[in-house]
Design a protein around this motif. Structure first.
Motif, short mmCIF file in Angstrom:
data_model
loop_
_atom_site.label_atom_id
_atom_site.label_comp_id
_atom_site.label_asym_id
_atom_site.label_seq_id
_atom_site.Cartn_x
_atom_site.Cartn_y
_atom_site.Cartn_z
N PRO A 172 0.82 -1.23 0.00
CA PRO A 172 0.00 0.00 0.00
C PRO A 172 0.84 1.27 0.00
O PRO A 172 0.32 2.36 -0.19
CB PRO A 172 -0.80 -0.12 1.30
CG PRO A 172 -0.02 -1.05 2.16
CD PRO A 172 0.66 -2.01 1.23
N THR A 177 1.00 0.89 -7.00
CA THR A 177 -0.21 0.28 -6.43
C THR A 177 -1.30 1.33 -6.22
O THR A 177 -2.46 1.13 -6.61
CB THR A 177 0.11 -0.41 -5.09
OG1 THR A 177 1.17 -1.34 -5.28
CG2 THR A 177 -1.10 -1.15 -4.55
N LYS A 187 -11.08 1.02 -4.64
CA LYS A 187 -10.49 1.28 -3.33
C LYS A 187 -9.17 0.53 -3.21
O LYS A 187 -9.03 -0.60 -3.67
CB LYS A 187 -11.45 0.84 -2.22
CG LYS A 187 -12.70 1.68 -2.12
CD LYS A 187 -13.60 1.19 -0.99
CE LYS A 187 -14.86 2.04 -0.87
NZ LYS A 187 -15.76 1.54 0.20
N ILE A 189 -7.57 -0.96 -0.76
CA ILE A 189 -7.58 -2.25 -0.08
C ILE A 189 -8.25 -3.32 -0.95
O ILE A 189 -7.83 -4.48 -0.96
CB ILE A 189 -8.26 -2.15 1.31
CG1 ILE A 189 -8.08 -3.46 2.09
CG2 ILE A 189 -9.72 -1.79 1.16
CD1 ILE A 189 -6.65 -3.77 2.42
N ASP A 190 -9.28 -2.94 -1.71
CA ASP A 190 -9.94 -3.89 -2.61
C ASP A 190 -9.00 -4.29 -3.75
O ASP A 190 -8.99 -5.44 -4.19
CB ASP A 190 -11.21 -3.28 -3.19
CG ASP A 190 -12.31 -3.12 -2.15
OD1 ASP A 190 -12.27 -3.85 -1.14
OD2 ASP A 190 -13.21 -2.28 -2.35
N ILE A 192 -5.70 -4.41 -3.58
CA ILE A 192 -4.68 -5.31 -3.03
C ILE A 192 -5.27 -6.70 -2.80
O ILE A 192 -4.63 -7.72 -3.11
CB ILE A 192 -4.10 -4.73 -1.73
CG1 ILE A 192 -3.31 -3.45 -2.04
CG2 ILE A 192 -3.21 -5.76 -1.02
CD1 ILE A 192 -2.84 -2.70 -0.81
N ARG A 193 -6.49 -6.78 -2.28
CA ARG A 193 -7.12 -8.08 -2.06
C ARG A 193 -7.33 -8.82 -3.37
O ARG A 193 -7.15 -10.05 -3.44
CB ARG A 193 -8.47 -7.88 -1.36
CG ARG A 193 -8.35 -7.54 0.12
CD ARG A 193 -9.70 -7.19 0.70
NE ARG A 193 -9.62 -6.92 2.14
CZ ARG A 193 -10.59 -6.37 2.85
NH1 ARG A 193 -11.73 -6.00 2.25
NH2 ARG A 193 -10.44 -6.17 4.15
N ARG A 397 -12.20 -4.32 -10.05
CA ARG A 397 -11.10 -4.94 -9.31
C ARG A 397 -10.34 -5.91 -10.19
O ARG A 397 -9.14 -6.12 -10.02
CB ARG A 397 -11.64 -5.65 -8.07
CG ARG A 397 -12.03 -4.72 -6.94
CD ARG A 397 -12.76 -5.45 -5.85
NE ARG A 397 -14.11 -5.79 -6.26
CZ ARG A 397 -15.00 -6.38 -5.46
NH1 ARG A 397 -14.65 -6.70 -4.23
NH2 ARG A 397 -16.20 -6.64 -5.89
#
Length: 480
Positions: A172, A177, A187, A189-190, A192-193, A397
Motif C-alpha cells: 500500500p 499500487t 479502493k 484495499i480492494d 490489493i485483495r 477490481r
C-alpha cells in the motif's frame, strides 16, 4: 497545408502497425548492427511518430506538448533514480553494503541463499513500497553474497528483482499500487485483495523454485570458497561493524512510516558519506564527492571490484536520458492518437473474460515497450480497456489486477524502461540475461491469463452499479 492541435482522424491499424515495425527496425539496426547507444535509437523514433502526426495534420506545437507531458508524468522516477545513485555510491564507500555482505556471508547458508534473497527483498519492498530502493540497498548486497557463493549473477538478479517487485505490486506504500487503484477507480484495499488471488500462489511457487534451484547449484556447481576470499578482502579494505548497518535500518524505517522517498533516500546518502568519513577514514570532501562520482576501489578480487565500483549520480545520467526519451515517446504516441486507435481495436476484439484479460495485459506491455515506464504502462493498460469491463459488467477490481500484471510486472522485462535500465545498471546484469529467472513475474503473467480464460476470480457487477460508483459483493462471472 494547415495543421490542427489534434489529429484530423485516428491512425488506421495499418499505420499503427507500420509505426511498430519501424520502431523495432530502428532499435534493431541501431543497437545490433550499428552499435549505437539505445538513447539515440529512442530519440530517432520520436521523428518516426512525428511523421505520422504530420500525416494526420497534427501541429508540431501539439506534438511537443505531448512530449513534455509524457516526460513530466515520469519525473518522479527520474528524481528517485538520481538519489538512489548517490545512496549506492556512499553506502559502498561508507562500508554499509560491505558490512551487509560480510555478515550475510557469515550467517547465511549457501543452499538457501536464493530463497532467502527472494524473501528478504520481498519483505523489504513490502515494507518500503519501492522496487528501486530495494534493489539499490538489499539487492546490491544480495548480489555480492550470491557471487561470493559462486551462484551465477543472472540467477541472483532474478531472485532480487522478483522479490523487489512483490512490494512494488502489492504494498500500500507503492506509488504504482496507489496509482493503479486510482486510475481504475477501485479502493486501495480492494485492489490489493484482488491482486492477492494471483500474487500469493506466485510467491509460494517462486519460493519453492528458488529453494530447489538453490540446492541444485550449491550441491553440483557452486564454489563456496569464494565466500572466505570475499570476507577477507572486505575486512582488508573496509572497517566492518554492526553499527554500519544502521543507515539501512534508518532508511527502511523511514520509508515504512511513509515519509517521501526522495528526501529519505537523500538522507540515507548523507549518512553513507558520514560513514565513509568517520568509519572508513575517507577525506570528508571526497566522501561527499562520492555521492556524484560513485565508489572506486581495488581489492585484487575481480568480482568484488565489479560489484563495489559503482553508484553515484553520474552513473545514472545515461539512465535518466534513456528514460526521458522513452517517456517523451509515450506522450507523443498518445498525442498523435496511436493509443486511442489501439484502444478502439481492443474494444471490438475483447468480448470474453479471457480476451479482456489478455487485452489489458497487452495494453500494459505496449505502454512499457513504447512508453518506457511503469507509469505509462498503467495508464495504457487501464484506459485502453476500461470501457469493455463496464460494458461486459466485469468488476473493476479485475481491471486493476490485470493492469498491474501487464504494467508493473512487465516493466523490468523491457531493456529500455525505467525499471529495466535501473535493474540492469544497479545489479550489473543485462535485462535479457536476467529475464529467464524472473520467476515471480512469469508466474504472475501465467496465472493472470489462466484466471481470465478459466473464469477464476472474474467477478461481475451490473452496469448500473458501476455507473453509480457502488461496489457490491461480487459474483463469479458466467460467460454468455
Amino acid at each position: 497545408m494547415t495543421v490542427s492541435a489534434g489529429p484530423s482522424r485516428l491512425p488506421t491499424m495499418a499505420e499503427v502497425l507500420a509505426i511498430m515495425i519501424g520502431f523495432i527496425a530502428i532499435m534493431f539496426l541501431s543497437i545490433n548492427q550499428l552499435q549505437l547507444p539505445i538513447q539515440l535509437a529512442l530519440f530517432a523514433t520520436w521523428f518516426l511518430v512525428m511523421g505520422l502526426g504530420l500525416r494526420l495534420k497534427v501541429s508540431y506545437e501539439s506534438m511537443q506538448k505531448g512530449l513534455i507531458d509524457g516526460i513530466h508524468n515520469g519525473m518522479e522516477a527520474v528524481l528517485v533514480l538520481t538519489t538512489v545513485g548517490a545512496l549506492i555510491g556512499t553506502w559502498i564507500a561508507g562500508g554499509v553494503v560491505p558490512s551487509i555482505i560480510y555478515y550475510g556471508l557469515s550467517v547465511m547458508s549457501p543452499q538457501i541463499f536464493l530463497f532467502a534473497a527472494f524473501i528478504i527483498c520481498a519483505l523489504t519492498s513490502l515494507a518500503t513500497g519501492t522496487s528501486f530502493g530495494t534493489a539499490g540497498t538489499a539487492g546490491v548486497a544480495m548480489m555480492g553474497i550470491g557471487h561470493s557463493f559462486g551462484i551465477p549473477l543472472p540467477l541472483v538478479a532474478g531472485a532480487v528483482i522478483s522479490g523487489a517487485y512483490v512490494g512494488d505490486k502489492m504494498s500500500p506504500l507503492s506509488d504504482t499500487t496507489v496509482m493503479t487503484a486510482s486510475l481504475c477507480k477501485v479502493k486501495l484495499i480492494d485492489h490489493i485483495r484482488s491482486m492477492m488471488w494471483v500474487s500469493v500462489p506466485s510467491i509460494v511457487i517462486a519460493s519453492i523454485l528458488f529453494l530447489v534451484v538453490g540446492f541444485f547449484y550449491i550441491s553440483d556447481s557452486a564454489d563456496t570458497s569464494r565466500a572466505a576470499v570475499a570476507m577477507q578482502a572486505l575486512e582488508s579494505h573496509f572497517s566492518i561493524s554492526p553499527w554500519l548497518l544502521m543507515p539501512a535500518v534508518v532508511v527502511i524505517a523511514l520509508l515504512t512510516r511513509r515519509y517521501p522517498a526522495i528526501p529519505v533516500i537523500t538522507f540515507g546518502a548523507v549518512l553513507g558519506s558520514a560513514c565513509a568519513w568517520l568509519a572508513q577514514g575517507t577525506d570528508p570532501i571526497e566522501a561527499i564527492r562520492i555521492a556524484y562520482t560513485g565508489n572506486a576501489m581495488q581489492s585484487n578480487v575481480p568480482f568484488l571490484d565489479t560489484l563495489l565500483n559503482r553508484g553515484g549520480i553520474e552513473s545514472m545520467l545515461g539512465v535518466v536520458a534513456l528514460i526521458l526519451f522513452a517517456l517523451g515517446l509515450g506522450g507523443l504516441m498518445k498525442q498523435v492518437g496511436i493509443l486511442q486507435a489501439i484502444s478502439n481495436g481492443f474494444l471490438r476484439w475483447a468480448n470474453t473474460p479471457g480476451r479482456l484479460t489478455l487485452s489489458t495485459m497487452l495494453g500494459g506491455f505496449f505502454g512499457n515497450f513504447f512508453g518506457g515506464a511503469a507509469y505509462v504502462s498503467l495508464i495504457t493498460a487501464s484506459t485502453i480497456t476500461e470501457k469493455n469491463y463496464d460494458d461486459q459488467g466485469v468488476d473493476r477490481r479485475v481491471l486493476s489486477r490485470n493492469a498491474e500484471a501487464g504494467g508493473t510486472i512487465t516493466t523490468p522485462m523491457v531493456p529500455w524502461t525505467d525499471g529495466g535500465v535501473f535493474m540492469a545498471t544497479t545489479l550489473g546484469v543485462s535485462t535479457l540475461t536476467y529475464l529467464p529467472f524472473l520467476w515471480y513475474h512469469l508466474l504472475v503473467l501465467a496465472i493472470t491469463i489462466l484466471y481470465g480464460f478459466a473464469n477464476i476470480a472474474i467477478w461481475r457487477t451490473d452496469s448500473a452499479t458501476h455507473a453509480s460508483g457502488d461496489t457490491r459483493t461480487p459474483q463469479e462471472f458466467q460467460t454468455h
